[in-house]
Design an enzyme around this catalytic site. Structure first.
Site, PDB file in Angstrom:
ATOM      1  NE  ARG A  52       5.091  11.702   3.251  1.00 46.17           N
ATOM      2  CZ  ARG A  52       6.355  12.026   3.465  1.00 46.17           C
ATOM      3  NH1 ARG A  52       7.275  11.060   3.517  1.00 46.17           N
ATOM      4  NH2 ARG A  52       6.705  13.288   3.639  1.00 46.17           N
ATOM      5  CG  ASP A  54       4.008   2.081   1.063  1.00 49.42           C
ATOM      6  OD1 ASP A  54       4.524   3.199   1.257  1.00 49.42           O
ATOM      7  OD2 ASP A  54       4.142   1.120   1.845  1.00 49.42           O
ATOM      8  CE1 TYR A 112      -3.296   2.764   5.113  1.00 52.74           C
ATOM      9  CE2 TYR A 112      -3.075   3.387   7.418  1.00 52.74           C
ATOM     10  CZ  TYR A 112      -2.726   3.552   6.093  1.00 52.74           C
ATOM     11  OH  TYR A 112      -1.816   4.513   5.745  1.00 52.74           O
ATOM     12  NE  ARG A 199       2.170  -4.364   1.174  1.00 54.81           N
ATOM     13  CZ  ARG A 199       3.121  -3.981   0.321  1.00 54.81           C
ATOM     14  NH1 ARG A 199       3.468  -2.698   0.244  1.00 54.81           N
ATOM     15  NH2 ARG A 199       3.740  -4.871  -0.433  1.00 54.81           N
TER      16      ARG A 199
END
Length: 274
Positions: A52, A54, A112, A199
């Site tokens: 998932r 965000d 990522y 992040r």
């Protein structure tokens, strides 16, 4: 007879409250995709994703699977479905797969990329596709700090307070920091990720790159196992879900590493563990 289909999805997450379908009226990538698939399949469709994302986070190669009892060719599952999707969501590959495939549980690793745009001025183009900084970042220091995260660790300092994962233990398989023109790209591959983990990595590395913290702060933060010691959480705008690795036996479609505005670079060319 029910069959399983795997799709590779690309999307700009700027207008969505994340991947997961939520209450009525809250825009999500999943809801839009399921509605479009239902038109082509002529029955309700439930999709399961590899990981998932965000609110505001993008994907160049999200992997999903769903089950259907209808026969359609790959063109229908790609171009046909795209006809019913908004312009910021696209199916880029489709294939029937074995019944034991699972987009989430069959994954060996996820990858990522976090894209930082370094400039005196905030960009007008790709304003929601990069994280902008006016500060001059030292890429070599950021790369040195990133190497601390390689391997298996307790990443409590890098998980969101509301993270629901059962354990903070994760294994980072590759973590590189690469400068490509005005872009600085954090490229991270792991067995799995915690909520806001990338992040929070970015927040620490940008502070180190800007000279606000020493390189040693990365290890201090990791060892603290305390989110309150971990610095800021960087914005979602520069974050992209770019790849999922599966056993070859599943024959999952493989797409060129994104996002597409960056040049393709092989992971082995800049593996900080080498």
């Amino acid at each position: 007879m029910t069959k399983k289909v795997v799709l590779v999805i690309e999307y700009d997450g700027s207008e969505y409250k994340g991947w997961q379908a939520q209450k009525y009226g809250v825009p999500s990538v999943q809801e839009n995709l399921e509605k479009a698939l239902a038109v082509i399949a002529n029955h309700p469709v439930k999709v399961i994703c590899a990981g998932r994302t965000d609110s505001g986070v993008h994907a160049s190669a999200q992997v999903v699977h769903f089950e259907t009892d209808v026969e359609r060719n790959d063109r229908a599952w790609t171009l046909g479905v795209n006809t019913y999707l908004p312009s910021d969501i696209r199916v880029v590959a489709a294939r029937y797969v074995a019944d034991d495939f699972h987009a989430r549980f069959s994954a060996l690793s996820r990858r990522y990329r976090y894209v930082i745009y370094q400039s005196a001025f905030c960009p007008a183009i790709l304003a929601n596709g990069v994280t902008w900084t006016y500060k001059t970042l030292n890429v070599e220091k950021m790369k040195e700090a990133a190497a601390v995260f390689l391997g298996t660790h307790d990443f409590s300092s890098f998980r969101a307070i509301g993270c629901q994962a059962n354990t903070p233990i994760r294994t980072i398989l590759n973590f590189d920091v690469q400068q490509i023109g005005q872009y600085i790209v954090l490229d991270v591959r792991a067995n799995a990720f915690l909520h806001h983990m990338i992040r929070n990595f970015a927040g620490v590395l940008m502070s180190i790159g800007a000279g606000e913290k020493p390189v040693s702060w990365a290890k201090v933060t990791l060892d603290a196992k305390d989110r309150t010691k971990g610095g800021i959480t960087a914005p979602p705008t520069g974050l992209y879900f770019v790849d999922v690795q599966y056993p070859d036996s599943f024959n999952v479609p493989v797409c060129q590493l994104g996002p597409h505005f960056l040049p393709y670079v092989e992971e082995s060319d800049y593996d900080v563990s080498s």
